[in-house]
Write an enzyme that holds these catalytic residues in place. Structure first.
Site, short mmCIF file in Angstrom:
data_model
loop_
_atom_site.label_atom_id
_atom_site.label_comp_id
_atom_site.label_asym_id
_atom_site.label_seq_id
_atom_site.Cartn_x
_atom_site.Cartn_y
_atom_site.Cartn_z
N LYS A 193 34.82 -20.29 6.29
CA LYS A 193 32.73 -19.46 6.55
C LYS A 193 32.38 -19.12 5.30
O LYS A 193 31.91 -19.16 5.12
CB LYS A 193 33.68 -18.07 7.02
CG LYS A 193 31.52 -16.75 7.63
CD LYS A 193 32.65 -15.40 7.57
CE LYS A 193 31.20 -14.77 7.74
NZ LYS A 193 29.89 -15.28 7.01
N VAL A 203 -4.46 14.92 7.24
CA VAL A 203 -4.56 15.99 6.43
C VAL A 203 -6.32 15.69 7.08
O VAL A 203 -6.47 17.35 7.14
CB VAL A 203 -4.84 15.44 5.30
CG1 VAL A 203 -5.40 15.94 4.30
CG2 VAL A 203 -3.10 14.86 4.77
N GLY A 252 12.32 -1.78 -3.91
CA GLY A 252 12.75 -0.98 -4.26
C GLY A 252 13.33 -0.34 -5.17
O GLY A 252 13.02 0.37 -6.03
N ASP A 287 9.91 2.64 -0.96
CA ASP A 287 11.55 2.47 -2.22
C ASP A 287 11.86 4.08 -1.69
O ASP A 287 13.34 3.44 -1.95
CB ASP A 287 10.85 2.26 -3.37
CG ASP A 287 10.12 2.03 -4.10
OD1 ASP A 287 9.63 1.98 -4.80
OD2 ASP A 287 10.32 0.65 -3.23
N ARG A 294 20.69 -20.24 -1.13
CA ARG A 294 19.05 -20.57 -1.06
C ARG A 294 18.49 -18.83 -0.84
O ARG A 294 19.38 -17.59 -1.03
CB ARG A 294 18.66 -20.97 0.79
CG ARG A 294 18.29 -22.88 0.04
CD ARG A 294 19.34 -22.80 -0.59
NE ARG A 294 19.26 -24.60 1.12
CZ ARG A 294 20.70 -25.53 -0.14
NH1 ARG A 294 21.88 -25.17 -0.27
NH2 ARG A 294 20.07 -26.84 0.59
N ARG A 324 -5.41 10.56 8.27
CA ARG A 324 -5.73 10.54 9.55
C ARG A 324 -5.19 11.69 9.39
O ARG A 324 -5.91 13.21 9.69
CB ARG A 324 -4.81 10.21 10.28
CG ARG A 324 -5.92 10.82 11.61
CD ARG A 324 -4.89 9.21 12.91
NE ARG A 324 -5.65 9.85 14.61
CZ ARG A 324 -4.56 10.26 14.74
NH1 ARG A 324 -3.89 10.46 14.46
NH2 ARG A 324 -4.98 10.21 16.16
N GLY A 342 1.68 2.33 -5.27
CA GLY A 342 2.48 0.90 -4.55
C GLY A 342 2.12 1.52 -2.05
O GLY A 342 2.18 2.68 -2.29
N HIS A 379 5.45 -8.66 -1.52
CA HIS A 379 4.87 -7.51 -0.52
C HIS A 379 4.31 -7.63 0.65
O HIS A 379 4.17 -6.60 1.40
CB HIS A 379 3.57 -7.65 -1.17
CG HIS A 379 3.90 -7.13 -2.89
ND1 HIS A 379 3.93 -7.97 -3.80
CD2 HIS A 379 2.87 -6.13 -3.53
CE1 HIS A 379 4.11 -7.37 -5.02
NE2 HIS A 379 3.63 -6.16 -4.63
O1 F6P Z 1 7.03 1.00 -5.13
C1 F6P Z 1 6.39 0.94 -4.27
C2 F6P Z 1 6.76 -1.50 -4.80
O2 F6P Z 1 6.35 -2.15 -3.90
C3 F6P Z 1 8.21 -1.01 -5.70
O3 F6P Z 1 9.42 -1.56 -4.27
C4 F6P Z 1 7.44 -2.34 -5.81
O4 F6P Z 1 8.48 -2.93 -7.40
C5 F6P Z 1 6.40 -1.94 -6.82
O5 F6P Z 1 5.95 -1.85 -5.88
C6 F6P Z 1 5.76 -3.58 -6.69
O6 F6P Z 1 4.74 -3.10 -7.81
P1 F6P Z 1 2.71 -3.97 -7.69
O7 F6P Z 1 1.84 -4.10 -6.32
O8 F6P Z 1 2.25 -3.21 -8.31
O9 F6P Z 1 3.80 -5.23 -7.79
#
Ligand code: F6P
Length: 318
Positions: free
Chosen positions: A212, A23, A169, A126, A242, A21, A11, A248
């Site tokens: 509350k 590296v 996560g 994560d 909700r 950059r 990911g 992403h």
């Molecule tokens: O490891 C990073 C991450 O965003 C996780 O938090 C999430 O569960 C996973 O990648 C999602 O993977 P993909 O982008 O393949 O759906």
């Protein structure tokens, strides 16, 4: 070691470009040749790489994502896939490899290190890498999440509603715990402490008794779907939450200064270790000091929730 390769895998995480950059520029500064490997391990096995120069990484420090692109490559987890990757590295005359990515990428680094000198640079929102205080991308993702929590809180207080905000996560709760604390969530649910659900139900019911009715519940995806949690709450409390799934959006955005500096430090450190022929290492920051561990710890240790942070979250959400 004069010819090294760099790739990003898994990911994407904000700050990966700052690491690439660093590296490239550090390697060139030390008189080395550096090759960018496109599309992660899939691209490596296809020989998809290009020689990098100073200008290759111009004006990317502020960009999210990764200019080298990434891929989720299952084959690299097989011996045959690792052998194929190492053969490709040798065929192109590379002498060392810097792998920037999450826990799965670090595990591949741990697998191929016996066949090819490699260094792991932790980059994942994560923040689930053992013995590493903070992975590249974590700080930026936290800031993205709290922007959404603050926005949701406006409507939650206006309509006296309970909101469930589901964050990423994978199977760990660092992102939910830290963003929940920073966002002032009334409840935080993480995979490492699933038994908290009953306490959350009690707290919601107590809140209804004292009129509350609004609250923010931050839930890590590893606990389960935010919609399933909403259904359970509706059944057991006189509340109809909700749900907002941030998905992403947590992976994008321009990296924070903190992530840019972290990435710059770790990228240059990885080049330094390879230059000293100290391969097979996982680089990181511990107590603001550069550290490196034997990469094999990614197989023997699992990242843990910081007990003090967990206790703090309980204390602040009485
Ligand atoms: O490891 C990073 C991450 O965003 C996780 O938090 C999430 O569960 C996973 O990648 C999602 O993977 P993909 O982008 O393949 O759906």
């Amino acid at each position: 070691m004069n010819r090294i390769g760099v790739l990003t895998s898994g990911g994407d995480a904000p700050g990966m470009n700052a690491a690439i950059r660093s590296v490239v520029r550090s390697a060139l500064y030390h008189g080395k040749e550096v090759y960018g490997i496109k599309r992660g391990f899939q691209g490596l096995m296809e020989g998809n790489m290009e020689k990098m120069h100073v200008g290759s990484v111009g004006s990317i420090i502020q960009r999210g994502g990764t200019i080298l692109q990434s891929s989720m490559c299952e084959e690299i987890f097989t011996d045959a896939g690792q052998e194929s990757a190492v053969q490709e590295l040798r065929n192109t005359g590379l002498e060392g490899l810097i792998i920037i990515g999450g826990i799965d990428a670090m595990k591949v680094a741990g697998k191929i290190v016996n066949k090819f000198p490699s260094i792991g640079v932790p980059a994942t929102i994560d923040n689930d890498i053992p013995e590493v205080d903070e992975a590249i991308g974590f700080d930026t993702a936290l800031n993205t999440i709290i922007e959404y929590i603050d926005q949701i809180r406006d409507t939650a207080t206006s309509h006296e509603r309970t909101f469930i905000i589901e964050v990423m996560g994978k199977d760990t709760g660092n992102l939910a715990l830290w963003s929940g604390i920073a966002g002032g969530s009334e409840s935080i649910l993480i995979p490492e402490r699933k038994d908290d659900l009953e306490n959350i139900m009690d707290r919601l019911n107590r809140g209804v008794e004292r009129e509350k009715r609004y609250s923010i519940i931050t839930v890590a995806e590893g606990v389960g779907s935010g919609f399933d949690l909403a259904k359970k709450i509706k059944e057991e409390a006189d509340i109809e939450p909700r749900v907002t799934v941030l998905g992403h959006t947590q992976r994008g955005g321009t990296p924070t200064a903190r992530d840019r500096v972290l990435a710059s430090r770790l990228g240059a450190y990885a080049v330094q270790l390879l230059g000293n022929n100290e391969a097979g290492r996982l680089v990181g920051i511990k107590n603001n000091q550069l550290v490196n561990h034997d990469i094999s710890i990614v197989f023997t240790q699992k990242s843990k929730i910081d007990g003090n942070m967990y206790s703090l979250s309980k204390e602040l959400s009485i």
